[in-house]
Design a protein around this motif. Sequence first.
Motif, PDB file in Angstrom:
ATOM      1  N   ARG A  11    -105.792  28.327  18.947  1.00  0.00           N
ATOM      2  CA  ARG A  11    -105.695  28.747  17.537  1.00  0.00           C
ATOM      3  C   ARG A  11    -106.192  30.178  17.373  1.00  0.00           C
ATOM      4  O   ARG A  11    -105.596  30.978  16.648  1.00  0.00           O
ATOM      5  N   LEU A  12    -107.291  30.514  18.052  1.00  0.00           N
ATOM      6  CA  LEU A  12    -107.809  31.882  17.993  1.00  0.00           C
ATOM      7  C   LEU A  12    -106.797  32.872  18.569  1.00  0.00           C
ATOM      8  O   LEU A  12    -106.514  33.904  17.955  1.00  0.00           O
ATOM      9  N   SER A  21    -106.604  42.343  12.752  1.00  0.00           N
ATOM     10  CA  SER A  21    -107.452  43.100  11.838  1.00  0.00           C
ATOM     11  C   SER A  21    -108.381  42.218  11.012  1.00  0.00           C
ATOM     12  O   SER A  21    -109.213  42.732  10.268  1.00  0.00           O
ATOM     13  N   LEU A  22    -108.262  40.913  11.147  1.00  0.00           N
ATOM     14  CA  LEU A  22    -109.109  40.013  10.369  1.00  0.00           C
ATOM     15  C   LEU A  22    -110.583  40.195  10.741  1.00  0.00           C
ATOM     16  O   LEU A  22    -110.909  40.374  11.917  1.00  0.00           O
ATOM     17  N   ASP A  26    -113.113  35.986   8.223  1.00  0.00           N
ATOM     18  CA  ASP A  26    -111.770  35.531   7.866  1.00  0.00           C
ATOM     19  C   ASP A  26    -111.099  34.791   9.017  1.00  0.00           C
ATOM     20  O   ASP A  26    -110.404  33.796   8.807  1.00  0.00           O
ATOM     21  N   LEU A  27    -111.310  35.274  10.234  1.00  0.00           N
ATOM     22  CA  LEU A  27    -110.743  34.603  11.396  1.00  0.00           C
ATOM     23  C   LEU A  27    -111.356  33.210  11.553  1.00  0.00           C
ATOM     24  O   LEU A  27    -110.637  32.238  11.799  1.00  0.00           O
ATOM     25  N   VAL A  31    -109.258  29.572  11.441  1.00  0.00           N
ATOM     26  CA  VAL A  31    -109.192  28.586  12.526  1.00  0.00           C
ATOM     27  C   VAL A  31    -110.170  27.426  12.325  1.00  0.00           C
ATOM     28  O   VAL A  31    -110.299  26.567  13.198  1.00  0.00           O
ATOM     29  N   ALA A  32    -110.862  27.426  11.196  1.00  0.00           N
ATOM     30  CA  ALA A  32    -111.731  26.321  10.789  1.00  0.00           C
ATOM     31  C   ALA A  32    -112.912  26.087  11.727  1.00  0.00           C
ATOM     32  O   ALA A  32    -113.150  24.980  12.201  1.00  0.00           O
ATOM     33  N   VAL A  33    -113.663  27.174  11.998  1.00  0.00           N
ATOM     34  CA  VAL A  33    -114.913  27.065  12.756  1.00  0.00           C
ATOM     35  C   VAL A  33    -115.956  27.954  12.092  1.00  0.00           C
ATOM     36  O   VAL A  33    -115.636  28.763  11.224  1.00  0.00           O
ATOM     37  N   SER A  34    -117.186  27.829  12.533  1.00  0.00           N
ATOM     38  CA  SER A  34    -118.239  28.675  11.994  1.00  0.00           C
ATOM     39  C   SER A  34    -118.047  30.106  12.500  1.00  0.00           C
ATOM     40  O   SER A  34    -117.492  30.322  13.583  1.00  0.00           O
TER      41      SER A  34
END
Length: 159
Positions: A11-12, A21-22, A26-27, A31-34
Motif C-alpha cells: 500500500r505504501l 509529495s504527501l 497524509d501518507l 494507508v491507515a497506519v500511525s
Amino acid sequence: MIDQFDALDLRLLDSLQNDDSLSNQDLAARVAVSPATCLRRVKRLLDSGVVERRVALLSPDKLGAGLSVILEITLDRQGAEHLDAFEGRAVAEAAVQQCWRVSPGPDFVLVVQVADMPAYHALTQRLLTQDANVRNIKAFFSVKRAKFDTRIALPAVSA
C-alpha cells in the motif's frame, strides 16, 4: 523478492508511486497506519533501495524540451570496455533520460529529450558522430506521447 513485502508495504509503495509529495501524516492516513509506523516503513523501503529516488515529474513541453527521440545505437566493437565506455558517455549526457543496454539487435537504446532539431543535432555530434566506435544510429522521433508512466505494477493491495 515481492514475497518479502506485506500488505502495508505494498500500500505504501502504491501510494508513493502515485504521489510522493504527501506528507508523512497524509501518507499514514491514506494507508491507515500511525505516522510513526509509516515513517519507519518508508525509511526501510528507502534504505533497502526498493525506493530508488523520490523525484518530481516535469512537463517537457512547458520547459522547452519538446522533442523526444528514441535512438538505437549499434557499436562497431562490442567488447566490455567499449560497451562500458559508450555507456559512460551516454549516462553523463543530460539530455539522455534513459540508457538501456539491449540484446539482441542494437547494443543500446537511448531515450532523449531535447528542445528541438538543432539541439538534437548538437547532441548527436557530441555523443555519436565523434565516437569512432558507433557503427549505426537509428532515430525515432515522437509525434505523440500516448502514455508515460513510471509506475511498476504491484500485486493487488487492500485499501
